[in-house]
Design an enzyme around this catalytic site. Structure first.
Site, mmCIF file in Angstrom:
data_model
loop_
_atom_site.group_PDB
_atom_site.id
_atom_site.type_symbol
_atom_site.label_atom_id
_atom_site.label_comp_id
_atom_site.label_asym_id
_atom_site.label_seq_id
_atom_site.Cartn_x
_atom_site.Cartn_y
_atom_site.Cartn_z
ATOM 1 N N GLY A 99 0.826 -1.208 0.000
ATOM 2 C CA GLY A 99 0.000 0.000 0.000
ATOM 3 C C GLY A 99 0.858 1.256 0.000
ATOM 4 O O GLY A 99 1.091 1.859 1.047
ATOM 5 N N TYR A 100 1.347 1.618 -1.176
ATOM 6 C CA TYR A 100 2.196 2.803 -1.291
ATOM 7 C C TYR A 100 1.432 3.951 -1.985
ATOM 8 O O TYR A 100 1.112 4.948 -1.378
ATOM 9 C CB TYR A 100 3.466 2.491 -2.089
ATOM 10 C CG TYR A 100 4.543 1.725 -1.351
ATOM 11 C CD1 TYR A 100 4.378 1.274 -0.050
ATOM 12 C CD2 TYR A 100 5.765 1.439 -1.972
ATOM 13 C CE1 TYR A 100 5.378 0.568 0.618
ATOM 14 C CE2 TYR A 100 6.770 0.741 -1.314
ATOM 15 C CZ TYR A 100 6.572 0.298 -0.028
ATOM 16 O OH TYR A 100 7.569 -0.390 0.608
ATOM 17 N N SER A 101 1.173 3.794 -3.297
ATOM 18 C CA SER A 101 0.610 4.899 -4.087
ATOM 19 C C SER A 101 -0.771 5.309 -3.598
ATOM 20 O O SER A 101 -1.552 4.488 -3.120
ATOM 21 C CB SER A 101 0.488 4.489 -5.557
ATOM 22 O OG SER A 101 1.754 4.332 -6.127
ATOM 23 N N SER A 130 -1.360 -3.576 -6.303
ATOM 24 C CA SER A 130 -1.373 -4.828 -7.054
ATOM 25 C C SER A 130 -1.720 -5.992 -6.151
ATOM 26 O O SER A 130 -1.327 -6.021 -4.986
ATOM 27 C CB SER A 130 -0.012 -5.063 -7.698
ATOM 28 O OG SER A 130 0.264 -4.008 -8.577
ATOM 29 N N GLU A 168 20.695 -8.247 -5.346
ATOM 30 C CA GLU A 168 21.250 -8.104 -6.687
ATOM 31 C C GLU A 168 20.317 -7.235 -7.520
ATOM 32 O O GLU A 168 19.135 -7.500 -7.617
ATOM 33 C CB GLU A 168 21.384 -9.502 -7.298
ATOM 34 C CG GLU A 168 22.054 -9.542 -8.640
ATOM 35 C CD GLU A 168 21.121 -9.189 -9.765
ATOM 36 O OE1 GLU A 168 21.476 -8.294 -10.538
ATOM 37 O OE2 GLU A 168 20.041 -9.793 -9.861
#
Lengths: 443, 387
Positions: B121-123, B155, B239
């Site tokens: 839950g970022y944007s 997403s 990586e």
């Protein structure tokens, strides 16, 4: 109110087969596992001074996969760039050679060549026994990049020293090396490659010139086109057809029936012209018999030449990017440096992407010269194709981002536009090399 | 400059190759328990969470080994190493670094065992590229935080059991990066509503998520209150060369070349058409450029130098290719490209291509649009002034 997809919990509520389909869905339509971390990467990009935890696992230090310059390569680069800063006077910079006649230009480039020679910076790739520095292919690439990035003109005989000498070293007999190399090394001879003919087609198919056998040697009648420094060269490497193969000869300008002249060229420091051969006798002593399969030798020579040109291009395009970036920081319009505006900064970012990607492709090709010759054709084709398109764009954008001042002869940026025009067709343009990539890729 | 592996690295590559060969034969892939077996075996190998420390059940893999593992698996077309994608990529690493002992015990084994999904839950509607300005509000009330606000482009929200959520607990900080608090939120908590968003390709893997007086226990705070921005960055040696991405792109190029060989376009085989050949060769060249760029980034990482903005170079190439492959395929297919689910006549799944033409935004826009990447390069590397 809680609204969930019927299967909230992947592994608990879906069969494994369904899970796989779901993952494939993610893989194909949404994001692959590696792309899935974009959000995270994005966040990390924005974090100022990201703290690195002590728990960070230290990585193996013994790995040999190393795309940075080795200490020896970095030292070589440092030494040459320091030397260039101290020894390239304003009067000898490429920018100062504009508008000179071929003779005046020759004199200026001769002066620069003497300076390079005095510093021990001629014939860098030659073995030490022939007066060179014994530099690796990688170092030769660094040398060309630095030379071009510094705005230096070509030495009179860059091609001769970079490719003609090494060709004689590779294909010539000991006697031929003794005869030709010292004068190339000390600059009394100027060597060049005479590979192209009217068709302007690289490779064996472009060679129609046919030698008529005579006394173990050959008679040549015909012409070579687009020969770099044709007007001032004294020694030409000339491939021709004979006995179903390609044969290489060294033809000297003093030989009877040899004529040559340069044309005025868009990039005045990159003169090209014609070599005409009128019943010229090539003695057996002048045939580079070590070629063995001449077509293969020609193919390798063309690849080496393309690598060398690409190195020059990357030095030049990086410098064009640097000059334009600096201009964007200095030039104030609408109350701010123009580099603040995305319409200006985005093309500059694209230049950076193109320069760095060209450089990666070039370094791999240069590495292949000695370490993996079987990969050289494909690596070279990719590098020259990509750089040809990139430099074309950078030349144009460089001038355009300068505005009207970029159109003036006074500003250096126009030199790079001209150089990009020279570089595009030199040893194969983007179309030519992309077609090679396609053929070598089996389609 | 050197492109060779050490004997140890070569041995590891051989081990991975042999494992892939043994476990990914066409027969094995068709067997009913294939994925379950696969997950069990790679878990035993500790290749799930390979970059996690061994103390937390990971593989403790170094940078170079990670590259080898990912590259070989991508080449072999292997299923993922664990199904809990976001959990493995960043939720787990964040918990390892900032979590309490209880949080580690509770969450890490489940992530490694692919028990359930995490979403992120970022944007927010007003804050996508400008993420640090987020406004979703959390207020401390006794032993709980009370959340009100909205997230978007989340997403797999509909499929997830847990969410890693960025909230704002302080609206009066001088710097917008301060005052952000990271919470771990169970998706069936009362007051959460998930509304899937249908995308132009017909899928709905992302969603809007609404929070109305959602109560989250304080023990689900990750890191310190107000310091949530730091939590979004994993300090695990991860990586980041993108080399495994290249293996996937090579496969995509091969499929496109196959299509070109089997498709007639404007009266002749597409692969004989110079303009098509040039576009294929250019894609090939850019992919190789990405591989070599990736190796240069890797070199920096291996030497312990900070690596951040350079990776934007390959993201721009990736964005170009995501659009180019779909468009190139459509051009070759002509009118037939418009049929969704058309019959496979060429040995190549034609339906793949119409999908590709519509789903590139996930790659091109997700994680920062190309223009954001250009800003990053221009400002951070070239030193141009911010606008």
């Amino acid at each position: 109110m809680v609204s969930h997809h019927p299967s909230v919990n992947l592994a608990l509520h879906l069969t494994l087969h369904e899970s796989l389909r779901f993952i494939n869905l993610l893989d194909g339509i949404f994001l692959t596992p590696s792309e899935a971390c974009y959000y995270n990467r994005q966040a990390s990009l924005r974090l100022r001074a990201a703290p690195r935890a002590a728990s960070c696992r230290t990585t193996k230090e013994v790995s040999l996969v190393d795309l940075s310059l080795s200490p020896a390569e970095a030292a070589f680069q440092q030494e040459f760039s320091t030397w260039l800063k101290a020894n390239l006077p304003e009067s000898q910079r490429a920018a100062s050679l504009q508008g000179l006649s071929e003779e005046e230009g020759l004199k200026a480039r001769r002066d620069w060549e003497r300076t390079l020679g005095a510093g021990g910076w001629l014939g860098v790739s030659w073995p030490k026994e022939y007066g060179g520095r014994g530099a690796t292919a990688m170092e030769q690439v660094i040398y060309l990049e630095e030379l071009l990035a510094a705005g230096a003109p070509n030495a009179v005989d860059a091609l001769g020293r970079g490719l003609v000498g090494p060709t004689i070293i590779d294909l010539g007999s000991d006697e031929q090396k003794q005869r030709f190399l010292p004068s190339l090394a000390d600059g009394t001879a100027i060597g060049t490659l005479a590979l192209l003919e009217d068709s302007d087609l690289l490779g064996p198919d472009g060679i129609a010139l046919t030698g008529a056998e005579e006394g173990g040697g050959y008679r040549l009648t015909g012409a070579k086109r687009f020969v770099h420094d044709a007007g001032v060269a004294t020694l030409f490497i000339v491939p021709f057809r004979a006995g179903g193969d390609i044969v290489f000869a060294v033809v000297q300008s003093s030989t009877e029936g040899v004529g040559s002249r340069s044309h005025h060229t868009m990039d005045e420091t990159k003169r090209m012209g014609d070599l005409t051969l009128d019943n010229v006798l090539v003695t057996p002593d002048d045939v580079l018999a070590g070629a063995g399969d001449g077509a293969s030798a020609l193919a390798r020579l063309l690849d080496l030449a393309a690598v060398a040109v690409t190195a020059e291009m990357i030095g030049a395009m990086d410098r064009a990017r640097e000059i334009t970036t600096q201009y964007a920081k200095d030039r104030i319009q609408f109350g701010a440096p123009i580099g603040k505006y995305q319409g200006v900064k985005h093309p500059l970012a694209e230049m950076y992407v193109d320069v760095e990607t060209s450089r990666s492709l070039l370094y791999y090709a240069a590495w292949c010269v000695q370490e993996k010759p079987q990969d050289l054709p494909l690596a070279t084709a990719r590098a020259k194709a990509y750089a040809s398109e990139a430099f074309t764009r950078i030349g144009i954008d460089g001038v355009q981002l300068h505005g009207a001042i970029g159109f003036t002869a006074e500003y250096d940026i126009q030199l790079y536009l001209k150089r990009s025009k020279w570089a595009l067709p030199a040893f194969g343009d983007a179309e030519f090399h992309y077609e090679r990539v396609a053929s070598l890729g089996g389609y | 400059m050197d492109f060779k592996l050490t004997p140890d690295e070569e041995a590891f590559r051989d081990e991975v190759r042999a494992f892939a060969k043994e476990n990914l034969s066409p027969e094995a892939r068709k067997s009913p328990g294939f994925l379950a077996n696969w997950l069990k075996k790679v878990r035993e190998k500790r290749w799930v969470g390979f970059n996690w420390p061994e103390a937390y059940g990971g593989g403790g893999g170094g940078i170079m080994e990670q590259v080898i593992l990912k590259e070989e698996m991508a080449k072999a077309g292997a299923p993922p190493l664990g199904l809990c994608l976001m959990g493995l990529q960043w939720v787990g690493p964040a918990i390892i670094e900032y979590g309490t002992e209880e949080q580690k015990q509770k969450f890490l084994p489940d992530i490694l065992d692919s028990k359930y999904q995490w979403c992120t839950g970022y944007s927010e509607p007003g804050f996508g590229s400008d993420l640090a300005s987020l406004q979703c509000k959390a207020v401390r009330d006794g032993d709980e935080y009370v959340i009100n606000g909205q997230k978007i482009w989340t997403s797999i929200a509909s499929w997830s059991k847990w969410m890693i959520l960025l909230t704002r607990t302080d609206f009066n900080t001088a710097d917008k990066h301060d005052g952000i608090t990271c919470l771990l939120v169970e998706m069936d908590s009362p007051g959460i509503e998930v509304r899937p968003i249908k995308n132009m390709a017909g899928g709905s893997l992302f969603a809007e998520v609404f929070f109305e007086n959602v109560r989250v226990p304080v023990e689900n705070l990750l890191g310190d209150e107000g310091k949530g921005w730091a939590v979004t960055v994993s300090a695990l040696a991860h990586e980041r060369s993108g080399i495994s991405e290249v293996a996937g792109l090579v496969r995509q190029l091969e499929k496109t070349v196959e299509l070109a060989k089997h498709t007639r376009h404007n009266g002749r085989r597409a692969s004989e058409q110079p303009s098509i050949r040039r576009r294929l060769a250019k894609a090939d060249t850019i992919i190789e450029g990405m591989r070599l760029n990736g190796q240069r980034f890797l070199t920096k990482q291996l030497k312990g130098e900070p690596l951040s903005s350079e990776t934007s170079i390959n993201k721009l190439h990736r964005a170009f290719l995501a659009i180019e492959f779909g468009d190139l395929a459509l051009e070759m297919l002509g009118n037939a490209s418009q049929y969704l689910g058309s019959e496979d006549t060429s040995g190549v799944d034609q339906n793949l291509w119409p999908n590709g033409v519509l789903d590139w935004p996930t790659v091109v826009i997700g994680g920062g649009t190309p223009n954001i990447q250009r800003n990053i390069i221009a400002e951070r590397i070239l030193g141009l002034p911010k606008d």
